[in-house]
Motif scaffolding. Structure first.
Motif, PDB file in Angstrom:
ATOM      1  N   MET A 129      67.610  24.949 -13.118  1.00 58.01           N
ATOM      2  CA  MET A 129      68.618  25.470 -13.942  1.00 58.01           C
ATOM      3  C   MET A 129      68.520  27.101 -13.772  1.00 58.01           C
ATOM      4  O   MET A 129      67.310  26.841 -14.677  1.00 58.01           O
ATOM      5  CB  MET A 129      69.548  24.845 -15.561  1.00 58.01           C
ATOM      6  CG  MET A 129      70.484  25.080 -15.634  1.00 58.01           C
ATOM      7  SD  MET A 129      71.778  24.187 -14.483  1.00 58.01           S
ATOM      8  CE  MET A 129      71.495  22.787 -14.427  1.00 58.01           C
ATOM      9  N   ASP A 184      71.581  31.331 -15.274  1.00 59.36           N
ATOM     10  CA  ASP A 184      73.095  31.948 -15.237  1.00 59.36           C
ATOM     11  C   ASP A 184      74.034  30.271 -15.468  1.00 59.36           C
ATOM     12  O   ASP A 184      75.371  30.459 -14.758  1.00 59.36           O
ATOM     13  CB  ASP A 184      73.055  32.541 -14.245  1.00 59.36           C
ATOM     14  CG  ASP A 184      72.657  32.033 -12.944  1.00 59.36           C
ATOM     15  OD1 ASP A 184      72.233  31.130 -12.851  1.00 59.36           O
ATOM     16  OD2 ASP A 184      73.405  32.957 -12.210  1.00 59.36           O
ATOM     17  N   GLY A 185      73.280  29.436 -15.676  1.00 55.56           N
ATOM     18  CA  GLY A 185      73.640  28.065 -14.626  1.00 55.56           C
ATOM     19  C   GLY A 185      73.407  27.279 -13.941  1.00 55.56           C
ATOM     20  O   GLY A 185      74.413  26.178 -13.945  1.00 55.56           O
ATOM     21  N   SER A 186      73.504  28.496 -12.625  1.00 51.71           N
ATOM     22  CA  SER A 186      73.251  27.631 -11.855  1.00 51.71           C
ATOM     23  C   SER A 186      72.368  26.735 -11.435  1.00 51.71           C
ATOM     24  O   SER A 186      70.982  26.708 -11.671  1.00 51.71           O
ATOM     25  CB  SER A 186      73.516  28.954 -10.366  1.00 51.71           C
ATOM     26  OG  SER A 186      72.102  29.542 -10.466  1.00 51.71           O
ATOM     27  N   ARG A 187      72.253  25.986 -10.325  1.00 52.00           N
ATOM     28  CA  ARG A 187      70.999  25.040 -10.075  1.00 52.00           C
ATOM     29  C   ARG A 187      70.348  26.126  -8.820  1.00 52.00           C
ATOM     30  O   ARG A 187      70.671  25.876  -7.692  1.00 52.00           O
ATOM     31  CB  ARG A 187      71.674  23.516  -9.652  1.00 52.00           C
ATOM     32  CG  ARG A 187      70.324  22.375  -8.622  1.00 52.00           C
ATOM     33  CD  ARG A 187      70.965  21.048  -8.600  1.00 52.00           C
ATOM     34  NE  ARG A 187      70.718  20.601 -10.101  1.00 52.00           N
ATOM     35  CZ  ARG A 187      71.015  19.521  -9.891  1.00 52.00           C
ATOM     36  NH1 ARG A 187      71.671  18.954  -8.384  1.00 52.00           N
ATOM     37  NH2 ARG A 187      71.213  18.796 -11.138  1.00 52.00           N
ATOM     38  N   GLN A 188      68.820  26.214  -8.847  1.00 50.87           N
ATOM     39  CA  GLN A 188      68.292  26.305  -7.962  1.00 50.87           C
ATOM     40  C   GLN A 188      67.362  25.472  -7.273  1.00 50.87           C
ATOM     41  O   GLN A 188      66.868  24.799  -8.098  1.00 50.87           O
ATOM     42  CB  GLN A 188      67.365  27.523  -8.558  1.00 50.87           C
ATOM     43  CG  GLN A 188      68.063  28.645  -9.147  1.00 50.87           C
ATOM     44  CD  GLN A 188      66.621  30.074  -9.712  1.00 50.87           C
ATOM     45  OE1 GLN A 188      65.590  29.021 -10.458  1.00 50.87           O
ATOM     46  NE2 GLN A 188      67.556  30.971  -9.824  1.00 50.87           N
TER      47      GLN A 188
END
Length: 208
Positions: free
Chosen positions: A88, A91-95
């Motif tokens: 995570m 910025d809350g996005s999934r890498q």
């Protein structure tokens, strides 16, 4: 001056009690293990059916018994198991990381080795085979965790970033049986591969 045949010093009563207790525990554990393995490999009985959950919890995945040494079952498909990580971002996005071919890693570890590792040859393959056999829900959860831990440990050794989840991809290619009479235009060169993507599994946080 002590004689050559002097008796060794005796243990204190507390030490003798500790040794006796440890010996008793080891003997009981060995007897329990033998009994559970016997119930696992013996024909089904009322006892083994009643305690099936407890027996399976002890046997799998480390003490599984089979007869492949005496009646081997050749593989009918060639498996390529890969895994990737996810973390995570702030910025809350999934890498999502790149795929790592775990099967290729195992193959490289045993190729040209005079004493190949049994773990490298069988751990991943057998873990997947057990999971893919659609076991009971309880055993399925245990095998899912076992498989996820294998992937997480190997990914952690080869990635530079932290992650909290892993995903597996299993590509299976049928192995055509050898048949001298098979026409050349029907050879196994055109065998179609099938890719299966498993859901993301949460694992213990691996920080680098």
């Amino acid at each position: 001056m002590s004689g050559a045949g002097a008796a060794p010093p005796s243990l204190s009563p507390s030490a003798e009690l500790t040794v006796a207790f440890a010996t008793g525990v080891c003997v009981l554990a060995a007897l329990a293990h033998v009994c559970l393995v016997f119930l696992h490999v013996a024909p089904s009985t009322a006892v083994s059916q009643r305690y099936e959950r407890q027996i399976d919890a002890w046997i799998y995945p480390y003490f599984e018994q089979n007869w492949q040494l005496f009646a081997p079952n050749p593989e009918s498909v060639r498996l390529r198991i890969s895994a990737r990580t996810a973390a995570m971002a702030p910025d809350g996005s999934r890498q999502v990381g790149e795929w790592l071919d775990l099967t290729a890693v195992d193959d490289a570890a045993v190729r040209h080795s005079p004493l190949p590792s049994h773990t490298a040859q069988n751990m991943l393959r057998r873990a997947w085979a057990a999971y893919d056999q659609q076991p009971t829900p309880e055993r399925g959860r245990m095998l899912q965790k076992y498989l996820a831990n294998i992937a997480a440990e190997r990914l952690a050794a080869r990635t530079r970033h932290s992650f909290e989840a892993v995903q597996l991809r299993v590509v299976s290619t049928p192995i055509a049986p050898s048949a001298p009479s098979t026409p050349a235009n029907l050879s196994s060169g055109g065998a179609r591969s099938d890719a299966r993507y498993l859901p993301w599994w949460q694992v213990e946080s691996h920080d680098r």
